[in-house]
Scaffold this motif. Structure first.
Motif, mmCIF file in Angstrom:
data_model
loop_
_atom_site.group_PDB
_atom_site.id
_atom_site.type_symbol
_atom_site.label_atom_id
_atom_site.label_comp_id
_atom_site.label_asym_id
_atom_site.label_seq_id
_atom_site.Cartn_x
_atom_site.Cartn_y
_atom_site.Cartn_z
ATOM 1 N N ILE A 86 8.984 -9.625 4.606
ATOM 2 C CA ILE A 86 8.638 -8.538 5.527
ATOM 3 C C ILE A 86 7.884 -9.095 6.744
ATOM 4 N N PHE A 104 19.588 -2.571 -4.034
ATOM 5 C CA PHE A 104 19.017 -1.393 -3.378
ATOM 6 C C PHE A 104 20.039 -0.610 -2.557
ATOM 7 N N GLY A 235 7.129 -0.869 -3.803
ATOM 8 C CA GLY A 235 7.885 0.053 -4.652
ATOM 9 C C GLY A 235 7.087 1.197 -5.205
ATOM 10 N N THR A 238 3.850 3.286 -1.591
ATOM 11 C CA THR A 238 4.362 4.191 -0.549
ATOM 12 C C THR A 238 4.884 5.496 -1.141
ATOM 13 N N MET A 242 3.720 9.453 -0.744
ATOM 14 C CA MET A 242 4.604 10.524 -0.248
ATOM 15 C C MET A 242 4.668 11.690 -1.235
ATOM 16 N N ILE A 282 3.381 8.229 6.484
ATOM 17 C CA ILE A 282 2.348 7.573 5.692
ATOM 18 C C ILE A 282 2.102 6.117 6.131
ATOM 19 N N ARG A 287 4.179 -0.431 13.047
ATOM 20 C CA ARG A 287 4.916 -1.691 12.848
ATOM 21 C C ARG A 287 4.311 -2.741 13.778
ATOM 22 N N GLN A 346 14.068 -2.814 8.601
ATOM 23 C CA GLN A 346 14.061 -1.430 8.112
ATOM 24 C C GLN A 346 13.991 -1.434 6.579
ATOM 25 N N GLY A 349 13.945 -0.545 0.460
ATOM 26 C CA GLY A 349 13.928 0.360 -0.693
ATOM 27 C C GLY A 349 14.184 1.810 -0.332
ATOM 28 N N LEU A 357 11.976 10.722 -4.342
ATOM 29 C CA LEU A 357 11.312 11.880 -3.734
ATOM 30 C C LEU A 357 12.140 13.147 -3.943
HETATM 31 C C1 HEM Z 1 8.440 6.662 0.962
HETATM 32 C C2 HEM Z 1 8.443 5.440 0.658
HETATM 33 C C3 HEM Z 1 8.532 4.271 1.609
HETATM 34 C C4 HEM Z 1 8.197 4.169 2.934
HETATM 35 C C5 HEM Z 1 7.657 5.265 3.853
HETATM 36 C C6 HEM Z 1 8.484 2.809 3.341
HETATM 37 C C7 HEM Z 1 8.317 2.310 4.637
HETATM 38 C C8 HEM Z 1 8.683 1.060 5.039
HETATM 39 C C9 HEM Z 1 8.621 0.583 6.422
HETATM 40 C C10 HEM Z 1 8.111 1.385 7.603
HETATM 41 C C11 HEM Z 1 9.104 -0.690 6.443
HETATM 42 C C12 HEM Z 1 9.297 -1.564 7.671
HETATM 43 C C13 HEM Z 1 8.208 -2.575 7.851
HETATM 44 C C14 HEM Z 1 8.271 -3.277 9.210
HETATM 45 O O1 HEM Z 1 9.204 -3.100 9.971
HETATM 46 O O2 HEM Z 1 7.322 -3.980 9.527
HETATM 47 C C15 HEM Z 1 9.449 -1.032 5.080
HETATM 48 C C16 HEM Z 1 9.958 -2.260 4.686
HETATM 49 C C17 HEM Z 1 10.195 -2.586 3.378
HETATM 50 N N1 HEM Z 1 10.149 -1.746 2.288
HETATM 51 FE FE1 HEM Z 1 9.656 0.197 2.284
HETATM 52 N N2 HEM Z 1 8.956 2.113 2.251
HETATM 53 C C18 HEM Z 1 9.010 2.974 1.185
HETATM 54 C C19 HEM Z 1 9.446 2.682 -0.095
HETATM 55 C C20 HEM Z 1 9.876 1.457 -0.509
HETATM 56 C C21 HEM Z 1 10.351 1.142 -1.841
HETATM 57 C C22 HEM Z 1 10.481 2.135 -2.993
HETATM 58 C C23 HEM Z 1 10.641 -0.184 -1.842
HETATM 59 C C24 HEM Z 1 11.197 -1.057 -2.969
HETATM 60 C C25 HEM Z 1 11.185 -1.298 -3.963
HETATM 61 C C26 HEM Z 1 10.386 -0.713 -0.534
HETATM 62 C C27 HEM Z 1 10.560 -2.021 -0.134
HETATM 63 C C28 HEM Z 1 10.476 -2.479 1.164
HETATM 64 C C29 HEM Z 1 10.747 -3.858 1.541
HETATM 65 C C30 HEM Z 1 11.145 -4.990 0.609
HETATM 66 C C31 HEM Z 1 10.569 -3.929 2.937
HETATM 67 C C32 HEM Z 1 10.735 -5.168 3.827
HETATM 68 C C33 HEM Z 1 12.096 -5.169 4.452
HETATM 69 C C34 HEM Z 1 12.327 -6.336 5.395
HETATM 70 O O3 HEM Z 1 11.365 -6.899 5.924
HETATM 71 O O4 HEM Z 1 13.493 -6.687 5.589
HETATM 72 N N3 HEM Z 1 9.925 0.310 0.248
HETATM 73 N N4 HEM Z 1 9.203 0.055 4.248
#
Ligand code: HEM
Length: 398
Positions: A86, A104, A235, A238, A242, A282, A287, A346, A349, A357
């Motif tokens: 990330i 995913f 996982g 977040t 929510m 949330i 970013r 983006q 997950g 949700l």
């Molecule tokens: C409502 C729930 C969630 C929200 C609001 C959310 C939000 C985000 C956001 C805004 C990013 C972008 C970060 C960036 O651009 O700097 C992100 C990346 C990521 N999220 Fe989520 N997330 C949620 C749930 C999850 C879940 C359930 C998982 C996995 C198991 C997950 C795994 C990841 C991963 C691995 C990244 C990094 C992706 C990358 O850098 O290519 N997220 N998430």
């Protein structure tokens, strides 16, 4: 001279769902402003939807936390075990992301829906049989995504106190740097030990799939364990926020809650999830990125080496994209929101988060139609100091 504003900014008292009012004023003035962070650095704050998406999709924009100029959230000593893809750029980022992408997809995630429904139903059975009032965070919002991500990764749920507590410490902005480093290192050691077990005795889970890749020489054991830390934290933290904050928002908007409760159309439930993601934002810390070259945007030039923060909370309230942006309207088409970010980072997950949700919101208010708050709004502790916004506790009764 460009005016510099303090960041982060505070939400207005009594308006826990709305972005800080100064953000709205800045957005009206133009897409970019200068802000001052805790360490005295002065990155750009990007407030408008179009400019945020353009920058997040721009290859001259880096997510590499180790580059000078990157706007760091809070004091930290080293990276502990928490640096993962990330916070990396391509090609390293995409090499690692590809290792887990297939787990995913929407299709793969949909196959988990019955199991998630059972987890949600079982938790509601326990909740109804237990004390009333109860803290919904403890009894429902946190266990749902924790149980799901544990099953997916192959992490023993019995260890949930350990990893929930350490995740909370890592992502709280006010955590002293030594404590954050220790919590990050603790999580890394935990995942590394699990990786050792999966290497010796693989099971049918995601960590074992990563172990196979380690054996095949496609990634190092350290990379696999770091990925486990990221997936475990992202996982559950977040999605838990929510579930709880979304519940609070719906209880405060009874008309919207009634629509959701009395309509059986899965499209409305899906639409409610998108709207709540847009409305609640949330991931309110924004970013964070740093420019690799001079970039002309929004009437300004962001110089190479300058940091930027895309304030997605205010972008999701941009009136140029979302009419009446401060209205919670679960029937609107909110799918363009940037609550999951945009561009190569983006959210990986997001199919899983959406499905969890949908199941949680759809089931909770139907099975407990008289669900209501057991405290005044003023008594509810909000996570103003968290990198992820939400509530620490949500006392409810029925
Ligand atoms: C409502 C729930 C969630 C929200 C609001 C959310 C939000 C985000 C956001 C805004 C990013 C972008 C970060 C960036 O651009 O700097 C992100 C990346 C990521 N999220 Fe989520 N997330 C949620 C749930 C999850 C879940 C359930 C998982 C996995 C198991 C997950 C795994 C990841 C991963 C691995 C990244 C990094 C992706 C990358 O850098 O290519 N997220 N998430």
């Amino acid at each position: 001279m460009t005016e510099i504003h303090e960041f982060p900014m505070a939400r207005a008292a009594g308006c826990p769902f709305d972005p800080p009012p100064p953000l709205r004023d800045l957005q009206k003035e133009g897409p970019l402003a200068k802000v001052r962070l805790w360490d005295g650095s002065t990155p750009w704050l990007v407030t408008t939807y179009a400019e945020q998406r353009a920058l997040l999709a721009d290859p001259r924009v880096s997510a590499d936390v180790t580059r000078p100029g990157y706007p760091i959230q809070a004091p930290r000593i080293g990276a502990g075990g928490t640096i993962s893809f990330i916070m990396m750029d391509d090609p390293e980022h995409s090499r690692l992301r590809r290792m887990v992408q297939a787990q995913f997809t929407v299709r793969r995630t949909e196959s988990l829906r019955p199991a998630v429904q059972k987890i949600v139903d079982d938790l509601i059975d326990d909740l109804l049989a237990g004390p009333n009032p109860v803290d919904l965070v403890e009894a429902f919002a946190l266990p749902v995504p924790s149980l799901v991500i544990c099953a997916l990764l192959g992490v023993p749920y019995a260890d949930h106190d350990f990893f929930q507590e350490n995740s909370k410490t890592v992502i709280r902005r006010s955590t002293p740097p030594e404590e954050r480093a220790a919590a990050g290192a603790g999580l890394f050691e935990y995942l590394d030990a699990l990786m050792g077990e999966k290497l010796a005795d693989p099971a049918d889970d995601l960590l074992s799939k990563l172990a196979e890749r380690v054996k095949a020489g496609e990634m190092t054991r350290q990379e696999a364990a770091q990925m486990g830390v990221l997936l475990l934290i992202a996982g559950h933290e977040t999605t838990a926020n929510m579930i709880a904050l979304g519940t609070l928002a719906l209880l405060r908007h009874p008309g919207q809650l009634a629509l959701l409760r009395h309509n059986d159309d899965p499209r409305l439930v899906a639409s409610a999830v998108e709207e709540l993601l847009r409305y609640l934002n949330i991931t309110h810390s924004g970013r964070r990125r740093v420019a690799l070259a001079d970039i002309e945007i929004g009437g300004q030039v962001i110089r190479a080496g300058e940091g930027m923060i895309m304030a997605n909370d205010i972008a999701n309230r941009d009136p140029a994209i979302f009419p009446d942006p401060d209205e919670l309207d679960i029937r609107r088409d909110a799918r363009r929101h940037v609550a999951f970010g945009f561009g190569v980072h983006q959210c990986l997950g997001q199919p899983l988060a959406r499905m969890e949700l949908q199941v949680a919101y759809r089931t909770l208010y139907r099975r407990i139609p008289s669900l209501r708050l057991a405290a005044d709004l003023e008594q509810i502790p909000f996570k103003h100091d968290g990198q992820v916004y939400g509530v620490y506790e949500l006392p409810v009764t029925w």
